[in-house]
Design a protein around this motif. Structure first.
Motif, PDB file in Angstrom:
ATOM      1  N   PHE A  20       0.852  -1.182   0.000  1.00  0.00           N
ATOM      2  CA  PHE A  20       0.000   0.000   0.000  1.00  0.00           C
ATOM      3  C   PHE A  20       0.892   1.237   0.000  1.00  0.00           C
ATOM      4  O   PHE A  20       2.064   1.180   0.369  1.00  0.00           O
ATOM      5  CB  PHE A  20      -0.986   0.002   1.175  1.00  0.00           C
ATOM      6  CG  PHE A  20      -0.356  -0.155   2.522  1.00  0.00           C
ATOM      7  CD1 PHE A  20      -0.045   0.953   3.294  1.00  0.00           C
ATOM      8  CD2 PHE A  20      -0.071  -1.418   3.030  1.00  0.00           C
ATOM      9  CE1 PHE A  20       0.539   0.803   4.540  1.00  0.00           C
ATOM     10  CE2 PHE A  20       0.511  -1.575   4.273  1.00  0.00           C
ATOM     11  CZ  PHE A  20       0.816  -0.458   5.034  1.00  0.00           C
ATOM     12  N   SER A  21       0.362   2.360  -0.403  1.00  0.00           N
ATOM     13  CA  SER A  21       1.176   3.543  -0.676  1.00  0.00           C
ATOM     14  C   SER A  21       1.805   4.174   0.562  1.00  0.00           C
ATOM     15  O   SER A  21       2.860   4.787   0.458  1.00  0.00           O
ATOM     16  CB  SER A  21       0.347   4.589  -1.415  1.00  0.00           C
ATOM     17  OG  SER A  21      -0.754   4.989  -0.631  1.00  0.00           O
ATOM     18  N   ASP A  22       1.198   4.060   1.729  1.00  0.00           N
ATOM     19  CA  ASP A  22       1.719   4.696   2.944  1.00  0.00           C
ATOM     20  C   ASP A  22       2.641   3.788   3.752  1.00  0.00           C
ATOM     21  O   ASP A  22       2.825   4.001   4.935  1.00  0.00           O
ATOM     22  CB  ASP A  22       0.562   5.156   3.835  1.00  0.00           C
ATOM     23  CG  ASP A  22      -0.255   6.257   3.200  1.00  0.00           C
ATOM     24  OD1 ASP A  22       0.281   6.960   2.329  1.00  0.00           O
ATOM     25  OD2 ASP A  22      -1.427   6.412   3.563  1.00  0.00           O
ATOM     26  N   GLN A  35      -3.966  -3.519  15.362  1.00  0.00           N
ATOM     27  CA  GLN A  35      -5.299  -2.968  15.115  1.00  0.00           C
ATOM     28  C   GLN A  35      -5.323  -2.144  13.829  1.00  0.00           C
ATOM     29  O   GLN A  35      -6.254  -2.240  13.036  1.00  0.00           O
ATOM     30  CB  GLN A  35      -5.773  -2.122  16.293  1.00  0.00           C
ATOM     31  CG  GLN A  35      -7.210  -1.666  16.152  1.00  0.00           C
ATOM     32  CD  GLN A  35      -8.182  -2.836  16.034  1.00  0.00           C
ATOM     33  OE1 GLN A  35      -8.211  -3.707  16.897  1.00  0.00           O
ATOM     34  NE2 GLN A  35      -8.953  -2.880  14.967  1.00  0.00           N
ATOM     35  N   ALA A  36      -4.288  -1.350  13.608  1.00  0.00           N
ATOM     36  CA  ALA A  36      -4.211  -0.563  12.379  1.00  0.00           C
ATOM     37  C   ALA A  36      -4.133  -1.470  11.151  1.00  0.00           C
ATOM     38  O   ALA A  36      -4.767  -1.200  10.129  1.00  0.00           O
ATOM     39  CB  ALA A  36      -3.003   0.367  12.430  1.00  0.00           C
ATOM     40  N   ALA A  37      -3.378  -2.555  11.258  1.00  0.00           N
ATOM     41  CA  ALA A  37      -3.252  -3.495  10.145  1.00  0.00           C
ATOM     42  C   ALA A  37      -4.584  -4.195   9.861  1.00  0.00           C
ATOM     43  O   ALA A  37      -4.969  -4.376   8.704  1.00  0.00           O
ATOM     44  CB  ALA A  37      -2.167  -4.521  10.446  1.00  0.00           C
ATOM     45  N   ARG A  38      -5.297  -4.582  10.909  1.00  0.00           N
ATOM     46  CA  ARG A  38      -6.604  -5.218  10.721  1.00  0.00           C
ATOM     47  C   ARG A  38      -7.611  -4.238  10.095  1.00  0.00           C
ATOM     48  O   ARG A  38      -8.375  -4.610   9.205  1.00  0.00           O
ATOM     49  CB  ARG A  38      -7.140  -5.751  12.042  1.00  0.00           C
ATOM     50  CG  ARG A  38      -6.431  -6.990  12.523  1.00  0.00           C
ATOM     51  CD  ARG A  38      -6.983  -7.463  13.869  1.00  0.00           C
ATOM     52  NE  ARG A  38      -6.259  -8.605  14.356  1.00  0.00           N
ATOM     53  CZ  ARG A  38      -6.529  -9.867  14.028  1.00  0.00           C
ATOM     54  NH1 ARG A  38      -7.512 -10.135  13.214  1.00  0.00           N
ATOM     55  NH2 ARG A  38      -5.811 -10.848  14.531  1.00  0.00           N
ATOM     56  N   ASP A  39      -7.591  -2.990  10.551  1.00  0.00           N
ATOM     57  CA  ASP A  39      -8.476  -1.971   9.970  1.00  0.00           C
ATOM     58  C   ASP A  39      -8.164  -1.779   8.487  1.00  0.00           C
ATOM     59  O   ASP A  39      -9.068  -1.692   7.650  1.00  0.00           O
ATOM     60  CB  ASP A  39      -8.341  -0.644  10.710  1.00  0.00           C
ATOM     61  CG  ASP A  39      -8.885  -0.687  12.126  1.00  0.00           C
ATOM     62  OD1 ASP A  39      -9.630  -1.644  12.473  1.00  0.00           O
ATOM     63  OD2 ASP A  39      -8.558   0.238  12.902  1.00  0.00           O
ATOM     64  N   LEU A  40      -6.880  -1.715   8.167  1.00  0.00           N
ATOM     65  CA  LEU A  40      -6.459  -1.570   6.777  1.00  0.00           C
ATOM     66  C   LEU A  40      -6.908  -2.772   5.946  1.00  0.00           C
ATOM     67  O   LEU A  40      -7.427  -2.618   4.838  1.00  0.00           O
ATOM     68  CB  LEU A  40      -4.943  -1.411   6.710  1.00  0.00           C
ATOM     69  CG  LEU A  40      -4.333  -1.388   5.316  1.00  0.00           C
ATOM     70  CD1 LEU A  40      -4.828  -0.172   4.527  1.00  0.00           C
ATOM     71  CD2 LEU A  40      -2.812  -1.377   5.416  1.00  0.00           C
ATOM     72  N   ALA A  41      -6.719  -3.964   6.483  1.00  0.00           N
ATOM     73  CA  ALA A  41      -7.117  -5.181   5.775  1.00  0.00           C
ATOM     74  C   ALA A  41      -8.623  -5.199   5.511  1.00  0.00           C
ATOM     75  O   ALA A  41      -9.065  -5.569   4.418  1.00  0.00           O
ATOM     76  CB  ALA A  41      -6.694  -6.418   6.564  1.00  0.00           C
ATOM     77  N   HIS A  42      -9.416  -4.779   6.491  1.00  0.00           N
ATOM     78  CA  HIS A  42     -10.870  -4.716   6.289  1.00  0.00           C
ATOM     79  C   HIS A  42     -11.234  -3.712   5.197  1.00  0.00           C
ATOM     80  O   HIS A  42     -12.097  -3.985   4.358  1.00  0.00           O
ATOM     81  CB  HIS A  42     -11.584  -4.354   7.598  1.00  0.00           C
ATOM     82  CG  HIS A  42     -11.747  -5.500   8.531  1.00  0.00           C
ATOM     83  ND1 HIS A  42     -12.578  -6.572   8.274  1.00  0.00           N
ATOM     84  CD2 HIS A  42     -11.180  -5.752   9.735  1.00  0.00           C
ATOM     85  CE1 HIS A  42     -12.516  -7.427   9.274  1.00  0.00           C
ATOM     86  NE2 HIS A  42     -11.666  -6.956  10.175  1.00  0.00           N
ATOM     87  N   ARG A  43     -10.586  -2.541   5.197  1.00  0.00           N
ATOM     88  CA  ARG A  43     -10.876  -1.530   4.167  1.00  0.00           C
ATOM     89  C   ARG A  43     -10.521  -2.041   2.774  1.00  0.00           C
ATOM     90  O   ARG A  43     -11.277  -1.844   1.821  1.00  0.00           O
ATOM     91  CB  ARG A  43     -10.126  -0.237   4.460  1.00  0.00           C
ATOM     92  CG  ARG A  43     -10.730   0.559   5.601  1.00  0.00           C
ATOM     93  CD  ARG A  43     -10.193   1.983   5.658  1.00  0.00           C
ATOM     94  NE  ARG A  43      -8.744   2.079   5.692  1.00  0.00           N
ATOM     95  CZ  ARG A  43      -8.003   2.061   6.792  1.00  0.00           C
ATOM     96  NH1 ARG A  43      -8.566   1.940   7.981  1.00  0.00           N
ATOM     97  NH2 ARG A  43      -6.689   2.170   6.717  1.00  0.00           N
ATOM     98  N   LEU A  44      -9.376  -2.705   2.664  1.00  0.00           N
ATOM     99  CA  LEU A  44      -8.982  -3.259   1.370  1.00  0.00           C
ATOM    100  C   LEU A  44      -9.938  -4.355   0.920  1.00  0.00           C
ATOM    101  O   LEU A  44     -10.303  -4.429  -0.255  1.00  0.00           O
ATOM    102  CB  LEU A  44      -7.544  -3.789   1.435  1.00  0.00           C
ATOM    103  CG  LEU A  44      -6.455  -2.736   1.564  1.00  0.00           C
ATOM    104  CD1 LEU A  44      -5.115  -3.386   1.902  1.00  0.00           C
ATOM    105  CD2 LEU A  44      -6.348  -1.920   0.282  1.00  0.00           C
ATOM    106  N   ALA A  45     -10.370  -5.207   1.843  1.00  0.00           N
ATOM    107  CA  ALA A  45     -11.327  -6.271   1.511  1.00  0.00           C
ATOM    108  C   ALA A  45     -12.666  -5.676   1.081  1.00  0.00           C
ATOM    109  O   ALA A  45     -13.302  -6.168   0.145  1.00  0.00           O
ATOM    110  CB  ALA A  45     -11.505  -7.214   2.689  1.00  0.00           C
ATOM    111  N   GLU A  46     -13.091  -4.606   1.743  1.00  0.00           N
ATOM    112  CA  GLU A  46     -14.333  -3.934   1.357  1.00  0.00           C
ATOM    113  C   GLU A  46     -14.232  -3.358  -0.052  1.00  0.00           C
ATOM    114  O   GLU A  46     -15.227  -3.276  -0.771  1.00  0.00           O
ATOM    115  CB  GLU A  46     -14.673  -2.822   2.336  1.00  0.00           C
ATOM    116  CG  GLU A  46     -15.206  -3.311   3.656  1.00  0.00           C
ATOM    117  CD  GLU A  46     -15.417  -2.188   4.664  1.00  0.00           C
ATOM    118  OE1 GLU A  46     -15.046  -1.027   4.371  1.00  0.00           O
ATOM    119  OE2 GLU A  46     -15.939  -2.488   5.740  1.00  0.00           O
ATOM    120  N   ALA A  47     -13.029  -2.965  -0.456  1.00  0.00           N
ATOM    121  CA  ALA A  47     -12.804  -2.412  -1.788  1.00  0.00           C
ATOM    122  C   ALA A  47     -12.640  -3.505  -2.841  1.00  0.00           C
ATOM    123  O   ALA A  47     -12.451  -3.210  -4.017  1.00  0.00           O
ATOM    124  CB  ALA A  47     -11.578  -1.513  -1.777  1.00  0.00           C
ATOM    125  N   GLY A  48     -12.695  -4.772  -2.409  1.00  0.00           N
ATOM    126  CA  GLY A  48     -12.620  -5.874  -3.359  1.00  0.00           C
ATOM    127  C   GLY A  48     -11.269  -6.539  -3.488  1.00  0.00           C
ATOM    128  O   GLY A  48     -11.078  -7.376  -4.371  1.00  0.00           O
TER     129      GLY A  48
END
Length: 78
Positions: A20-22, A35-48
């Motif tokens: 990811f870019s950041d 927790q930040a990694a899990r939140d990121l993973a959920h956002r990416l999964a939501e985006a497909g």
């Protein structure tokens, strides 16, 4: 191809790095990094995007490996 996200020790803190870019993100505790990694993973999964999250211990051993399948906003998604 899945996106990979890693939580691992770095000096006196923890980092989250991956496809990811950041990357990398710095944290003072492993719990905050995870927790930040899990939140990121959920956002990416939501985006497909399928995501593989790997968490490492201070000694470098793998503490866990989690798959977040893409669900792209499906209402029946887990």
């Amino acid at each position: 191809m899945p996106c990979f996200v890693f939580v691992e020790p770095s000096g006196d803190g923890w980092i989250v790095r991956g496809d990811f870019s950041d990357s990398p993100l710095d944290f003072t505790t492993g719990a905050r990094a995870e927790q930040a990694a899990r939140d990121l993973a959920h956002r990416l999964a939501e985006a497909g995007e399928p995501v593989v999250l790997e968490i490492r211990l201070r000694n470098g051993a793998r503490a866990g490996r989690f798959l977040f399948p893409p669900y792209a906003g499906r209402p029946d998604a887990p």
